[in-house]
Design a protein around this motif. Structure first.
Motif, PDB file in Angstrom:
ATOM      1  N   LYS A   1     -16.162 -35.913  48.749  1.00 46.00           N
ATOM      2  CA  LYS A   1     -16.484 -36.063  50.729  1.00 46.00           C
ATOM      3  C   LYS A   1     -16.049 -35.497  51.071  1.00 46.00           C
ATOM      4  N   ASN A   2     -14.616 -35.264  51.075  1.00 47.69           N
ATOM      5  CA  ASN A   2     -13.663 -34.301  52.379  1.00 47.69           C
ATOM      6  C   ASN A   2     -13.914 -32.912  51.753  1.00 47.69           C
ATOM      7  N   GLY A   3     -13.948 -32.837  53.601  1.00 54.00           N
ATOM      8  CA  GLY A   3     -13.727 -31.563  53.709  1.00 54.00           C
ATOM      9  C   GLY A   3     -12.912 -30.171  53.595  1.00 54.00           C
ATOM     10  N   THR A   4     -12.327 -30.397  52.718  1.00 52.73           N
ATOM     11  CA  THR A   4     -11.373 -29.220  51.999  1.00 52.73           C
ATOM     12  C   THR A   4     -12.174 -28.205  51.254  1.00 52.73           C
ATOM     13  N   ALA A   5     -13.359 -28.133  51.562  1.00 48.44           N
ATOM     14  CA  ALA A   5     -14.128 -27.287  50.178  1.00 48.44           C
ATOM     15  C   ALA A   5     -13.103 -26.046  50.450  1.00 48.44           C
ATOM     16  N   VAL A   6     -12.857 -25.828  51.333  1.00 48.76           N
ATOM     17  CA  VAL A   6     -12.007 -24.127  51.183  1.00 48.76           C
ATOM     18  C   VAL A   6     -10.521 -24.195  50.019  1.00 48.76           C
ATOM     19  N   PHE A   7      -9.970 -25.179  49.929  1.00 46.28           N
ATOM     20  CA  PHE A   7      -8.734 -25.688  48.943  1.00 46.28           C
ATOM     21  C   PHE A   7      -9.555 -25.412  47.652  1.00 46.28           C
ATOM     22  N   ARG A   8     -10.770 -26.237  47.282  1.00 45.58           N
ATOM     23  CA  ARG A   8     -11.271 -26.407  45.668  1.00 45.58           C
ATOM     24  C   ARG A   8     -11.549 -24.670  45.529  1.00 45.58           C
ATOM     25  N   VAL A   9     -11.832 -24.305  46.212  1.00 49.62           N
ATOM     26  CA  VAL A   9     -11.804 -23.142  45.828  1.00 49.62           C
ATOM     27  C   VAL A   9     -10.710 -22.663  44.394  1.00 49.62           C
ATOM     28  N   SER A  10      -9.847 -22.586  44.440  1.00 53.20           N
ATOM     29  CA  SER A  10      -9.137 -22.122  43.690  1.00 53.20           C
ATOM     30  C   SER A  10      -8.345 -23.317  42.368  1.00 53.20           C
ATOM     31  N   LEU A  11      -8.179 -24.319  43.057  1.00 52.71           N
ATOM     32  CA  LEU A  11      -7.974 -25.799  41.949  1.00 52.71           C
ATOM     33  C   LEU A  11      -9.022 -26.562  41.190  1.00 52.71           C
ATOM     34  N   SER A  12     -10.823 -26.177  41.963  1.00 48.50           N
ATOM     35  CA  SER A  12     -12.163 -25.940  40.357  1.00 48.50           C
ATOM     36  C   SER A  12     -11.313 -24.968  38.906  1.00 48.50           C
ATOM     37  N   ARG A  13     -10.524 -24.390  39.497  1.00 46.52           N
ATOM     38  CA  ARG A  13     -10.120 -23.444  38.337  1.00 46.52           C
ATOM     39  C   ARG A  13      -9.166 -24.454  36.863  1.00 46.52           C
ATOM     40  N   PHE A  14      -8.407 -25.233  37.560  1.00 43.47           N
ATOM     41  CA  PHE A  14      -8.332 -26.653  36.771  1.00 43.47           C
ATOM     42  C   PHE A  14      -8.652 -27.812  36.373  1.00 43.47           C
ATOM     43  N   LEU A  15      -8.276 -28.084  35.321  1.00 43.17           N
ATOM     44  CA  LEU A  15      -8.693 -29.889  34.969  1.00 43.17           C
ATOM     45  C   LEU A  15      -7.706 -30.408  35.832  1.00 43.17           C
TER      46      LEU A  15
END
Length: 587
Positions: free
Chosen positions: A143-157
């Motif tokens: 829901k947050n406009g943080t998509a750019v940062f989700r790219v790298s963090l999506s690699r983590f649990l």
């Protein structure tokens, strides 16, 4: 020219009060070893006090860097919030920040961080593992406009708390950048302040911070004021001596560059990074420059160089054909633009990683030369044929598109291009918006063509820029919507390569493939930083450090009261002031 100490009304409503550092009551032995030594790029002569007023060319739509990656936003946000680790300014080795220590598991998938027990928020509460986990959750919330940062963090649990000051991140896959993506790229937020709030609305006020500065005033479309924190938790760490010297930093906003430049010459702005060749060559003239009141300095160092160009949206039918995109490149006379409109100041860009080729290595990408006939031929091959009015048509539809722009001063370049496009039967127009409206459209990929400029890092990760997966997710840097399976494979290959030189070779392969797809009309780059500033500051020997850009100034320069008095005398008597090096090179 007005007297340089003239200040605009909004700048002087409140006098600049001296910030006093509070005594630090921590245990010296608790300071991490790496931060007990002096910082090699800081000047021991630096003093605390005074202010610096910095030119910002547009008012950010948000000061929340997670929501808006505008340059001014980044500079402000990273003065308020801090990462777990930092980089040594010369060696680029990892050094402690909010984390005093860390461990990496042998399989390179688990990262344990031990937070510095001295780390405090501005309201006195400790920085804890809960804050780190909350920051992860905030970024990963769709829901947050943080998509750019989700790219790298999506690699983590989801990170796990092992104690109030210990947190563990576990990666789902091995990636060379996993450590940096969590340790130095994520700025930790205070859970007790943001919890329960709509993060997308947290834009201008940040009352609880951990960094060396806090925001004291925001005047929309005018200025943003920061004040140094005399109670910053790391103020007594020896490594920070000579850093964060200004009691006040003011980002002054002028939408029109001509107005900004006059304000600078009048003394309403102190430092003015020059992004326009016209300003550097034609406008940075006069008594203040001839008499050295203002320094006009070109600085060469090892800062990474990104690329700029006109992104073509391949999601739109008109630019889905590579031949059409190549034709657009052939209609741009870059040499003429650089020589006639940009005073020969720039080097043409023929790579998405131009700094790879600054040291003399040959760039294998063939430069795209201006060639109208070849462009016509490619357009015809792609099915675009002139109708009786001479307008190109395909399947009964005319070749017409809109250029989305956010800066009036770039129109002259587009105008030259539009003339040539018209010559071959293309109808195009320019739609100029303010930064906020432009960002909103670009985030949704609602454009045909737009001017985009991308920075670069010392350690380059091509994933978000070129991976097919991100062509369909809003707010990602893959503006052209490129999907190339071969590039996807190479991006996958470089993920587990821990050697920088080996990774760079893979990047060069990616570059060669992407270059031939013509996702952008690549333009030009500048291998130096051009700075104008009033000579009232103390400056380290290397004015921008080894890898820094103009933001280095607010971090390491300092206000020199004596110099300012002498400058004031020189101005009032119309005398020449102290000499300086016009060209500075990293040695």
């Amino acid at each position: 020219m007005g007297f340089f100490l003239h200040c605009s009304e909004e700048d002087t409503k409140e006098s600049l009060s001296k910030v006093n550092d509070l005594p630090w009551e921590g245990d010296v032995n608790s300071i991490p070893n790496a931060l007990r030594i002096k910082n090699p790029v800081a000047d021991p002569k630096a003093k605390k006090g005074g202010r610096i007023r910095i030119y910002s060319h547009q008012f950010p739509k948000s000061l929340n860097y997670y929501l808006d990656q505008f340059t001014t936003t980044a500079r402000i946000f990273t003065s308020l919030y801090e990462p777990l680790t930092g980089y040594h300014p010369l060696t680029l080795e990892t050094i402690p920040h909010l984390a005093r220590d860390w461990k990496i598991s042998p399989d390179k998938k688990k990262f344990t961080f031990y937070l510095d027990p001295n780390a405090r928020w501005s309201d006195g509460k400790p920085v804890t593992a809960d804050d780190v986990i909350f920051t992860y959750d905030t970024i990963m919330n769709p829901k947050n406009g943080t998509a750019v940062f989700r790219v790298s963090l999506s690699r983590f649990l989801k990170p796990v708390k092992l104690g109030d000051l210990t947190v563990v991140f576990e990666a789902k896959e091995v990636h060379w950048n996993n450590f940096n993506d969590i340790a130095s790229s994520i700025f930790i937020l205070p859970k007790h302040h943001f919890e329960g709030k709509d993060f997308n609305k947290e834009n201008m006020e940040f009352p609880v911070v951990s960094g060396p500065y806090k925001i004291t005033e925001v005047k929309k479309n005018r200025y943003i004021k920061l004040e140094r924190r005399g109670d910053w938790w790391q103020r007594a760490y020896p490594f920070n001596e000579g850093r964060n010297n200004f009691d006040q930093i003011v980002y002054k906003v002028y939408n029109e560059e001509a107005v900004a430049l006059q304000a600078f010459k009048k003394g309403d702005i102190d430092i003015y990074p020059v992004y326009s060749a016209f300003v550097w060559v034609e406008e940075a003239k006069g008594d203040a420059f001839d008499k050295n009141w203002i320094a006009k300095q070109r600085i060469f160092n090892l800062k990474p160089i990104g690329f700029q160009g006109w992104a073509m949206n391949s999601r739109r039918p008109i630019f889905s054909d590579k031949r059409v995109r190549e034709a657009m490149n052939l209609l741009v006379n870059r040499k003429l633009m650089i020589d006639k409109l940009a005073y020969g100041e720039y080097d043409p860009t023929n790579s998405y990683y131009p700094d790879f080729y600054l040291g003399g290595e040959k760039n294998p990408n063939e430069p795209t030369e201006f060639n109208i006939e070849k462009a016509r031929k490619l357009l015809a091959e792609a099915g675009w044929k002139p109708n009786k009015e001479g307008i190109l048509e395909k399947d009964g539809k005319p070749f017409q598109f809109s250029i989305l722009d956010r800066d009036k001063k770039t129109e002259k370049y587009f105008t030259l291009f539009l003339e040539k496009a018209k010559e071959v039967g293309i109808r195009a127009s320019i739609d100029t918006l303010d930064l906020a409206a432009w960002s909103e459209r670009v985030d949704k990929y609602d454009f045909d063509m737009t001017w985009a400029a991308w920075g670069s890092g010392v350690f380059k990760d091509p994933e978000s820029q070129w991976l097919s997966k991100y062509a369909d997710e809003e707010g990602q840097p893959n503006l052209p919507g490129l999907k190339i399976p071969e590039v996807d494979k190479l991006i996958g290959k470089q993920k587990t390569e821990f050697s920088v030189s080996n990774r760079n070779e893979i990047l060069k392969q990616i570059d060669r493939i992407v270059y031939k797809e013509y996702p952008y009309v690549l333009l030009w780059h500048l291998p130096s930083t051009r700075l104008l500033y009033w000579q009232k500051y103390g400056v380290p020997n290397l004015p921008l450090g080894k890898y820094g850009d103009e933001s280095f100034s607010s971090d390491y320069w300092w206000y020199d009261e004596e110099k300012d008095k002498n400058l004031s005398k020189a101005v009032s008597k119309k005398e020449k002031f102290t000499d300086y090096e016009a060209i500075v090179r990293w040695k």
